[in-house]
Design a protein around this motif. Sequence first.
Motif, PDB file in Angstrom:
ATOM      1  N   TYR A  92      46.350  49.926  47.617  1.00 23.66           N
ATOM      2  CA  TYR A  92      46.474  49.316  46.240  1.00 23.66           C
ATOM      3  C   TYR A  92      45.472  49.834  45.144  1.00 23.66           C
ATOM      4  O   TYR A  92      45.857  49.965  44.081  1.00 23.66           O
ATOM      5  CB  TYR A  92      46.418  47.838  46.467  1.00 23.66           C
ATOM      6  CG  TYR A  92      46.584  46.928  45.148  1.00 23.66           C
ATOM      7  CD1 TYR A  92      47.747  46.635  44.498  1.00 23.66           C
ATOM      8  CD2 TYR A  92      45.420  46.098  44.477  1.00 23.66           C
ATOM      9  CE1 TYR A  92      47.594  46.147  43.359  1.00 23.66           C
ATOM     10  CE2 TYR A  92      45.415  45.916  43.402  1.00 23.66           C
ATOM     11  CZ  TYR A  92      46.604  45.605  42.806  1.00 23.66           C
ATOM     12  OH  TYR A  92      46.433  44.846  41.642  1.00 23.66           O
ATOM     13  N   LYS A  96      46.615  51.463  41.987  1.00 24.22           N
ATOM     14  CA  LYS A  96      46.941  50.708  40.650  1.00 24.22           C
ATOM     15  C   LYS A  96      45.613  50.520  39.882  1.00 24.22           C
ATOM     16  O   LYS A  96      45.541  49.712  38.985  1.00 24.22           O
ATOM     17  CB  LYS A  96      47.438  49.296  41.167  1.00 24.22           C
ATOM     18  CG  LYS A  96      48.811  49.213  41.907  1.00 24.22           C
ATOM     19  CD  LYS A  96      49.904  49.689  40.899  1.00 24.22           C
ATOM     20  CE  LYS A  96      51.271  49.344  41.245  1.00 24.22           C
ATOM     21  NZ  LYS A  96      52.290  49.979  40.538  1.00 24.22           N
ATOM     22  N   LYS A 165      54.595  49.073  36.429  1.00 19.62           N
ATOM     23  CA  LYS A 165      53.191  48.488  36.015  1.00 19.62           C
ATOM     24  C   LYS A 165      53.272  47.453  35.057  1.00 19.62           C
ATOM     25  O   LYS A 165      52.349  46.349  35.143  1.00 19.62           O
ATOM     26  CB  LYS A 165      52.274  49.474  35.313  1.00 19.62           C
ATOM     27  CG  LYS A 165      52.171  50.783  35.914  1.00 19.62           C
ATOM     28  CD  LYS A 165      51.213  51.619  34.749  1.00 19.62           C
ATOM     29  CE  LYS A 165      50.827  53.026  35.587  1.00 19.62           C
ATOM     30  NZ  LYS A 165      50.083  53.727  34.779  1.00 19.62           N
ATOM     31  N   SER A 168      52.459  43.990  37.152  1.00 22.86           N
ATOM     32  CA  SER A 168      51.192  43.679  37.207  1.00 22.86           C
ATOM     33  C   SER A 168      50.432  43.191  35.853  1.00 22.86           C
ATOM     34  O   SER A 168      49.809  42.288  35.814  1.00 22.86           O
ATOM     35  CB  SER A 168      50.371  44.853  37.695  1.00 22.86           C
ATOM     36  OG  SER A 168      50.745  45.411  38.963  1.00 22.86           O
ATOM     37  N   GLU A 169      50.872  43.821  34.796  1.00 19.93           N
ATOM     38  CA  GLU A 169      50.319  43.388  33.391  1.00 19.93           C
ATOM     39  C   GLU A 169      50.792  42.115  33.015  1.00 19.93           C
ATOM     40  O   GLU A 169      50.194  41.224  32.617  1.00 19.93           O
ATOM     41  CB  GLU A 169      50.738  44.579  32.426  1.00 19.93           C
ATOM     42  CG  GLU A 169      50.272  45.899  32.730  1.00 19.93           C
ATOM     43  CD  GLU A 169      50.996  46.980  31.681  1.00 19.93           C
ATOM     44  OE1 GLU A 169      51.949  46.656  30.997  1.00 19.93           O
ATOM     45  OE2 GLU A 169      50.210  48.122  31.550  1.00 19.93           O
ATOM     46  N   ARG A 172      48.813  39.702  34.936  1.00 17.38           N
ATOM     47  CA  ARG A 172      47.483  39.755  34.414  1.00 17.38           C
ATOM     48  C   ARG A 172      47.267  38.634  32.940  1.00 17.38           C
ATOM     49  O   ARG A 172      46.552  37.872  32.794  1.00 17.38           O
ATOM     50  CB  ARG A 172      46.752  40.945  34.089  1.00 17.38           C
ATOM     51  CG  ARG A 172      46.493  41.679  35.167  1.00 17.38           C
ATOM     52  CD  ARG A 172      45.743  42.961  34.804  1.00 17.38           C
ATOM     53  NE  ARG A 172      45.469  43.834  35.996  1.00 17.38           N
ATOM     54  CZ  ARG A 172      46.277  44.694  36.460  1.00 17.38           C
ATOM     55  NH1 ARG A 172      47.390  44.939  35.748  1.00 17.38           N
ATOM     56  NH2 ARG A 172      45.941  45.556  37.531  1.00 17.38           N
ATOM     57  N   CYS A 176      46.363  36.094  36.285  1.00 17.44           N
ATOM     58  CA  CYS A 176      46.410  36.163  37.637  1.00 17.44           C
ATOM     59  C   CYS A 176      45.069  37.469  38.000  1.00 17.44           C
ATOM     60  O   CYS A 176      45.058  38.457  36.817  1.00 17.44           O
ATOM     61  CB  CYS A 176      47.583  36.978  38.569  1.00 17.44           C
ATOM     62  SG  CYS A 176      48.866  35.780  38.610  1.00 17.44           S
ATOM     63  N   GLU A 178      43.191  40.568  40.349  1.00 16.09           N
ATOM     64  CA  GLU A 178      43.843  41.438  41.373  1.00 16.09           C
ATOM     65  C   GLU A 178      44.471  41.116  42.670  1.00 16.09           C
ATOM     66  O   GLU A 178      45.236  41.679  43.347  1.00 16.09           O
ATOM     67  CB  GLU A 178      42.656  42.747  41.537  1.00 16.09           C
ATOM     68  CG  GLU A 178      42.369  43.324  40.309  1.00 16.09           C
ATOM     69  CD  GLU A 178      43.516  44.050  39.638  1.00 16.09           C
ATOM     70  OE1 GLU A 178      44.517  44.573  40.158  1.00 16.09           O
ATOM     71  OE2 GLU A 178      43.477  44.490  38.402  1.00 16.09           O
ATOM     72  N   ILE A 181      47.401  39.309  42.347  1.00 13.27           N
ATOM     73  CA  ILE A 181      48.614  40.269  42.099  1.00 13.27           C
ATOM     74  C   ILE A 181      49.221  41.041  43.288  1.00 13.27           C
ATOM     75  O   ILE A 181      50.177  40.983  43.395  1.00 13.27           O
ATOM     76  CB  ILE A 181      48.313  41.172  41.021  1.00 13.27           C
ATOM     77  CG1 ILE A 181      47.940  40.644  39.704  1.00 13.27           C
ATOM     78  CG2 ILE A 181      49.245  42.374  40.902  1.00 13.27           C
ATOM     79  CD1 ILE A 181      47.280  41.603  38.757  1.00 13.27           C
ATOM     80  N   LEU A 182      48.074  41.264  44.139  1.00 15.13           N
ATOM     81  CA  LEU A 182      48.620  42.141  45.371  1.00 15.13           C
ATOM     82  C   LEU A 182      49.335  41.211  46.278  1.00 15.13           C
ATOM     83  O   LEU A 182      50.328  41.683  46.974  1.00 15.13           O
ATOM     84  CB  LEU A 182      47.233  42.575  45.869  1.00 15.13           C
ATOM     85  CG  LEU A 182      47.274  42.996  47.431  1.00 15.13           C
ATOM     86  CD1 LEU A 182      48.290  44.195  47.340  1.00 15.13           C
ATOM     87  CD2 LEU A 182      45.867  43.306  48.030  1.00 15.13           C
ATOM     88  N   ILE A 186      52.742  42.344  44.791  1.00 12.98           N
ATOM     89  CA  ILE A 186      52.884  43.709  45.430  1.00 12.98           C
ATOM     90  C   ILE A 186      53.508  43.687  46.733  1.00 12.98           C
ATOM     91  O   ILE A 186      54.270  44.228  47.389  1.00 12.98           O
ATOM     92  CB  ILE A 186      51.751  44.411  45.472  1.00 12.98           C
ATOM     93  CG1 ILE A 186      51.113  44.646  43.888  1.00 12.98           C
ATOM     94  CG2 ILE A 186      51.597  45.752  46.223  1.00 12.98           C
ATOM     95  CD1 ILE A 186      52.128  45.421  43.238  1.00 12.98           C
TER      96      ILE A 186
END
Length: 275
Positions: A92, A96, A165, A168-169, A172, A176, A178, A181-182, A186
């Motif tokens: 990750y 990322k 992406k 993830s954006e 955020r 959230c 990292e 997000i993971l 992910i």
Amino acid sequence: MGARLFTSLSRHFFLILVLLFAIGPIALLFINAVKPPEEFQVSPFSLPAHFTLENITAAWNMGEYGRAYLNSILVGCSTVAIICIAGGLCAYALAKMDFKGKGGILAFLFLCVSVPLGMFLVPLFYMWQKLHLMNTLTGLIIIYSAIFLPLNIFILRTFFLGIPKELSESARIDGCNEWMILMKIIVPIAKPAFLTVALLAGLYTWNEFFFANAFVQTEALKPVSTKYLTFVGNFSSDWSKISAAGLISILPFTVIYMFLQRRFIEGVAEGSLKG
């Protein structure tokens, strides 16, 4: 019909030949495992005239496969857990996140994959003696995890690169970090990749012989992959029981792969094509 059959066979001749080479040794292993020893000595390539399970029962008891199974399951599950957790976190970060030294880490991982495993034997032997990790399952788990981590990091990283992406954006923007997000985005998407990694790592640890035989000498701690040596002597070998031992060794992952082959192939295909 005859001409059509000949055309079909000629087109698939190479595939049929490869199939025979792949299935032939497994079929021969099964035939000799259920064949009485006296029949094996007369004709090791013929079908058994009398079907028997005595070789399998004797090999299981003499090789103490019950304990060996537990050892291999412990080593395999521990290795898979370490690889999935550590490999997932590393993959990750490499896929990322942007940070200084990222290219150097990737180059180091490439180097680890390309180095022959035999080169690690002598230095590891002296290190493990100093650290008192010889004849321990912990030492074997550390070796397997270190050896198989680089390749699996690349598999997971390739899969992670294919995840948009925008996901993830958006996370955020919603607040959230990292870690969230993971774990929430992910990992659920990458379940096929993690399953592929788990199967590859589990299969490797189950079948690995070189390090298992070198670093574990205590009979009570030996894994499945080394147990067939019980039936190999200095001047003669019991090939019927060796065949039975081989059948006992390959059976678990054969069954697992039969049930999970679709997901395994999907994970390999997606991990190799994305990114």
